[in-house]
Design an enzyme around this catalytic site. Structure first.
Site, PDB file in Angstrom:
ATOM      1  N   ALA A  64       0.850  -1.191   0.000  1.00 14.08           N
ATOM      2  CA  ALA A  64       0.000   0.000   0.000  1.00 14.08           C
ATOM      3  C   ALA A  64       0.887   1.242   0.000  1.00 14.08           C
ATOM      4  CB  ALA A  64      -0.904  -0.023   1.221  1.00 14.08           C
ATOM      5  N   GLY A 109       0.895  -5.148   0.937  1.00 15.10           N
ATOM      6  CA  GLY A 109      -0.223  -5.324   0.007  1.00 15.10           C
ATOM      7  C   GLY A 109       0.196  -6.003  -1.290  1.00 15.10           C
TER       8      GLY A 109
HETATM    9  N1  CAA Z   1       4.564   3.367  -0.553  1.00 13.58           N
HETATM   10  C1  CAA Z   1       4.985   4.559  -1.010  1.00 13.58           C
HETATM   11  N2  CAA Z   1       6.200   4.781  -1.515  1.00 13.58           N
HETATM   12  C2  CAA Z   1       7.041   3.737  -1.570  1.00 13.58           C
HETATM   13  C3  CAA Z   1       6.665   2.460  -1.124  1.00 13.58           C
HETATM   14  C4  CAA Z   1       5.357   2.296  -0.594  1.00 13.58           C
HETATM   15  N3  CAA Z   1       4.907   1.108  -0.171  1.00 13.58           N
HETATM   16  N4  CAA Z   1       7.725   1.624  -1.297  1.00 13.58           N
HETATM   17  C5  CAA Z   1       8.690   2.349  -1.851  1.00 13.58           C
HETATM   18  N5  CAA Z   1       8.287   3.633  -2.007  1.00 13.58           N
HETATM   19  C6  CAA Z   1       9.032   4.753  -2.570  1.00 13.58           C
HETATM   20  C7  CAA Z   1      10.194   5.155  -1.653  1.00 13.58           C
HETATM   21  O1  CAA Z   1       9.762   5.989  -0.626  1.00 13.58           O
HETATM   22  C8  CAA Z   1      11.099   5.840  -2.644  1.00 13.58           C
HETATM   23  O2  CAA Z   1      10.560   7.119  -2.898  1.00 13.58           O
HETATM   24  P1  CAA Z   1      11.536   8.393  -3.110  1.00 13.58           P
HETATM   25  O3  CAA Z   1      12.278   8.079  -4.371  1.00 13.58           O
HETATM   26  O4  CAA Z   1      10.578   9.523  -3.244  1.00 13.58           O
HETATM   27  O5  CAA Z   1      12.411   8.448  -1.907  1.00 13.58           O
HETATM   28  C9  CAA Z   1      10.923   5.023  -3.915  1.00 13.58           C
HETATM   29  O6  CAA Z   1       9.681   4.336  -3.774  1.00 13.58           O
HETATM   30  C10 CAA Z   1      12.005   3.976  -4.096  1.00 13.58           C
HETATM   31  O7  CAA Z   1      12.078   3.194  -2.913  1.00 13.58           O
HETATM   32  P2  CAA Z   1      13.433   2.856  -2.155  1.00 13.58           P
HETATM   33  O8  CAA Z   1      14.424   3.961  -2.346  1.00 13.58           O
HETATM   34  O9  CAA Z   1      13.102   2.466  -0.756  1.00 13.58           O
HETATM   35  O10 CAA Z   1      13.921   1.611  -3.011  1.00 13.58           O
HETATM   36  P3  CAA Z   1      14.782   0.355  -2.525  1.00 13.58           P
HETATM   37  O11 CAA Z   1      15.097  -0.402  -3.761  1.00 13.58           O
HETATM   38  O12 CAA Z   1      15.922   0.794  -1.649  1.00 13.58           O
HETATM   39  O13 CAA Z   1      13.818  -0.515  -1.583  1.00 13.58           O
HETATM   40  C11 CAA Z   1      11.754  -1.600  -1.006  1.00 13.58           C
HETATM   41  C12 CAA Z   1      12.668  -1.127  -2.141  1.00 13.58           C
HETATM   42  C13 CAA Z   1      12.434  -2.751  -0.247  1.00 13.58           C
HETATM   43  C14 CAA Z   1      10.481  -2.122  -1.686  1.00 13.58           C
HETATM   44  C15 CAA Z   1      11.476  -0.455  -0.017  1.00 13.58           C
HETATM   45  O14 CAA Z   1      11.063   0.686  -0.764  1.00 13.58           O
HETATM   46  C16 CAA Z   1      10.411  -0.752   0.983  1.00 13.58           C
HETATM   47  O15 CAA Z   1      10.694  -1.381   1.995  1.00 13.58           O
HETATM   48  N6  CAA Z   1       9.140  -0.298   0.729  1.00 13.58           N
HETATM   49  C17 CAA Z   1       8.052  -0.390   1.664  1.00 13.58           C
HETATM   50  C18 CAA Z   1       7.544  -1.810   1.827  1.00 13.58           C
HETATM   51  C19 CAA Z   1       6.425  -1.838   2.841  1.00 13.58           C
HETATM   52  O16 CAA Z   1       6.582  -1.497   4.005  1.00 13.58           O
HETATM   53  N7  CAA Z   1       5.212  -2.289   2.397  1.00 13.58           N
HETATM   54  C20 CAA Z   1       4.061  -2.360   3.233  1.00 13.58           C
HETATM   55  C21 CAA Z   1       3.189  -1.189   2.997  1.00 13.58           C
HETATM   56  S1  CAA Z   1       1.817  -1.141   4.118  1.00 13.58           S
HETATM   57  C22 CAA Z   1       0.673  -2.169   3.456  1.00 13.58           C
HETATM   58  O17 CAA Z   1       0.860  -2.753   2.415  1.00 13.58           O
HETATM   59  C23 CAA Z   1      -0.583  -2.294   4.261  1.00 13.58           C
HETATM   60  C24 CAA Z   1      -1.496  -3.354   3.798  1.00 13.58           C
HETATM   61  O18 CAA Z   1      -1.417  -4.486   4.179  1.00 13.58           O
HETATM   62  C25 CAA Z   1      -2.601  -3.032   2.910  1.00 13.58           C
END
Ligand code: CAA
Length: 259
Positions: A64, A109
């Site tokens: 998400a 998600g």
């Molecule tokens: N939402 C919004 N933005 C996100 C995102 C997310 N889930 N995941 C990544 N991004 C954004 C980052 O903030 C970053 O933005 P900026 O360039 O503006 O800084 C961009 O995407 C690139 O991300 P990273 O620099 O972090 O890239 P990475 O390759 O180093 O890491 C990743 C990739 C491991 C996927 C890492 O981005 C990450 O851990 N993302 C979040 C994962 C997460 O916590 N997901 C759960 C979300 S909550 C949910 O899903 C609730 C539910 O059950 C419905």
């Protein structure tokens, strides 16, 4: 079909539901609305017999949209947040065979989206997990339910409590994914498998309904559902084709019409 999702259908009756929201396919409210619409479209499409859900060659989905959720309060989420789960439930209930083809991350998600599919084919570079706990929340799109039903309660608790990320081999070992393929082949392997199912009889819909809905019932009720759906197969053209073909030519030669 939408700004962040598209559906393409091939001659074999396989549709690809593609997610495309750079850079991480984060699921904001528009994406999850589009996914719900896609589920309705795919359900109604007579030319579609199987569906591959794909996030493209780099990432399946990072979950998400945290940036959208960051500013939301209880009331806002209470009013709108359920839409994500509803869309995923519509995908899970698709009366056609579905395969998630996972390149790269499927987190939160994103993992839950993959869990809506009948099967998960992962690239050898795939990483799956439910990291919501690290954000102070729990999985909210089926991750506490579909995950534990698939991998067992203890493993689901380990994943959800710890918020860790699991590589393709670990996911294969725990039954979270069904097959692992080289990253540049996983989508093609998923389409190939989907084509085989697309050539199957109408009874595949009955089988999916019996297994998925039966799993939510007590055994007596589930067996009654099975009987009803088994009997319903006798209303299909493919039942006649399948049995006539066996009697005339032996097993496995029927050419079905999906009717
Ligand atoms: N939402 C919004 N933005 C996100 C995102 C997310 N889930 N995941 C990544 N991004 C954004 C980052 O903030 C970053 O933005 P900026 O360039 O503006 O800084 C961009 O995407 C690139 O991300 P990273 O620099 O972090 O890239 P990475 O390759 O180093 O890491 C990743 C990739 C491991 C996927 C890492 O981005 C990450 O851990 N993302 C979040 C994962 C997460 O916590 N997901 C759960 C979300 S909550 C949910 O899903 C609730 C539910 O059950 C419905």
């Amino acid at each position: 079909m939408g700004e962040f999702t598209s559906i393409t259908t091939d001659d074999a009756g396989v549709a690809t539901l593609r997610l495309d929201r750079a850079p991480m396919n984060a699921l904001n409210s528009q994406v999850w609305t589009e996914l719900g619409e896609a589920a309705r479209t795919l359900t109604a499409a007579d030319d579609v017999a199987a569906v591959v859900i794909w996030g493209g060659p780099k990432i399946f989905a990072a979950g998400a949209d945290i940036k959208q959720m960051q500013g939301m309060d209880f009331q806002e989420f209470f009013s709108h947040g359920g839409g994500l789960q509803e869309s995923f439930q519509a995908l899970a209930r698709l009366p056609k065979v579905t395969i998630a083809a996972i390149n790269g991350y499927a987190l939160g998600g994103g993992c839950e989206l993959a869990l809506t599919a009948d099967f998960r084919f992962a690239a050898d570079n795939a990483k799956l997990g439910q990291p919501e706990i690290l954000l102070g929340v729990i999985p909210g799109a089926g991750g506490t339910q579909r995950l534990s039903r698939l991998v067992g309660v203890s493993k689901a608790k380990e994943m959800v409590y710890g918020g860790g990320t699991y590589d393709a081999q670990q996911c294969l070992d725990m039954g979270l994914v069904d097959q692992v393929h080289p990253a540049d082949e996983v989508y093609d392997r998923a389409v190939e498998a989907a084509r085989r199912y697309a050539g199957g009889p109408y009874a595949l819909r009955m089988a999916k309904k019996a297994i998925d809905e039966g799993a939510e019932m007590d055994l007596d009720s589930a067996l009654r559902l099975e009987t009803t759906l088994f009997t319903a197969c006798f209303a299909t053209e493919d039942r006649r084709i399948g049995m006539d073909s066996f009697v005339q030519d032996g097993p496995g030669k029927a050419v079905f019409t999906r009717r």
